[in-house]
Design a protein around this motif. Structure first.
Motif, short mmCIF file in Angstrom:
data_model
loop_
_atom_site.label_atom_id
_atom_site.label_comp_id
_atom_site.label_asym_id
_atom_site.label_seq_id
_atom_site.Cartn_x
_atom_site.Cartn_y
_atom_site.Cartn_z
N LYS A 105 0.83 -1.20 0.00
CA LYS A 105 0.00 0.00 0.00
C LYS A 105 0.86 1.26 0.00
N GLN A 109 1.12 4.36 -2.92
CA GLN A 109 1.07 5.80 -2.66
C GLN A 109 2.28 6.51 -3.25
N SER A 161 -1.68 12.35 5.22
CA SER A 161 -1.07 11.82 3.99
C SER A 161 0.31 12.43 3.85
N LEU A 164 1.90 11.39 -0.49
CA LEU A 164 1.03 11.66 -1.63
C LEU A 164 0.32 12.99 -1.46
N TRP A 266 -6.83 11.94 -1.43
CA TRP A 266 -5.64 12.23 -2.22
C TRP A 266 -5.41 11.23 -3.35
N ALA A 267 -5.98 10.07 -3.25
CA ALA A 267 -5.76 9.06 -4.29
C ALA A 267 -6.58 9.33 -5.55
#
Length: 298
Positions: A105, A109, A161, A164, A266-267
């Motif tokens: 994961k 990112q 975050s 990222l 943010w993704a």
């Protein structure tokens, strides 16, 4: 000498200001732990003086960076992405530690952050065409609107975050010719401090990005009130409404542009609103059929 007998070299994290790596002028540090509470490193605990020094460095860099061609800025941002790719494993490890993620994961990112640098690099010479243009007016005039950078932007990086989100708030600011003073995530500053090392070796002029670590509220207050800061991004204060309100009031003293905090995923795919938030529009009038005549602007 056996591996067990050697003394390991522990990394000393430093600020990134004006293209250099100073310690905090106060000499203070604070402990940074991973998501499980295990000590990772000591980070500089920046002072108000460090914040003022960062603004001075950012202001000195405005002329050269905003005056560079958009194509050149794009090349430099792409070089940042190249350097990040080369240090991918380091950032995967730091993001995994900071956010308590599995390696897979964390890798996703980091890869998304590198891709985001590339995305903003591609926008440097296109944003003016999207938000500028010729305006229809009555009379024998050309009327043209072009975007210009606001200047020095203080950026409160996202708290949760650490990489990222960090990239997502820095890249659009500098892509359009602004310079930045960045307050890293208070709990997880190490990816931001390591990013400074990447920026220092990626052709980015010193002072374009300045990275501070420490207490967000302690650093944000002098930046919001600083008369030589032109804009502020309050993303890192999204969880503290009272702090965000205080900073917005302080920013109003010299009419700073303010990007208010809001919940972000943010993704998701980025858009251009973070670039346009820190652009000014200059409108130029010029008489038609009078080549060489002086125009006027406002």
């Amino acid at each position: 000498m056996s591996e067990s007998a050697r003394l390991h070299v522990f990394k000393t994290y430093k600020l990134y200001v004006g293209g250099k790596f100073p310690r905090s002028e106060s000499g203070r540090v604070y402990e940074v732990t991973d998501a499980k509470g295990t000590w990772l490193a000591n980070a500089p605990l920046s002072s108000r003086k460090d914040a003022r020094d960062a603004v001075v460095a950012a202001r000195k860099a405005v002329g050269g960076w905003s005056g560079a061609t958009a194509y050149n800025r794009g090349q430099i941002l792409y070089r940042v992405a190249e350097m990040l790719e080369g240090r991918r494993e380091q950032f995967v490890r730091e993001v995994a530690d900071a956010e308590g993620l599995s390696k897979s994961k964390a890798a996703a990112q980091v890869d998304a952050a590198v891709d985001r640098w590339v995305w903003y690099a591609g926008w440097t010479d296109k944003i003016a065409q999207v938000v500028g243009g010729a305006n229809p007016v009555a009379g024998p005039f050309f009327n043209l609107s072009t975007p210009e950078p606001t200047g020095v932007v203080a950026v409160l990086a996202p708290q949760e975050s650490s990489f990222l989100g960090l990239v997502s708030v820095i890249a659009p600011v500098i892509a359009t010719g602004n310079t930045a003073v960045v307050v890293a995530s208070e709990r997880a500053p190490l990816p931001a401090l390591s990013l400074g090392e990447v920026l220092a070796t990626s052709d980015l002029p010193g002072g374009v990005v300045n990275v501070l670590s420490g207490r967000t509220a302690e650093l944000a207050a002098p930046l919001a009130a600083h008369q030589d800061v032109n804009a502020i991004d309050l993303t890192g204060a999204v969880a503290d409404e009272s702090l965000a309100k205080e900073l917005e009031i302080a920013a109003a003293d010299n009419l700073k542009r303010v990007l208010r905090p809001r919940a972000e995923e943010w993704a998701t795919e980025p858009d251009i609103h973070r670039m346009t938030a820190f652009l000014e529009t200059k409108t130029v009038w010029h008489p038609t059929g009078a080549l060489g005549a002086a125009g006027s602007s406002y």
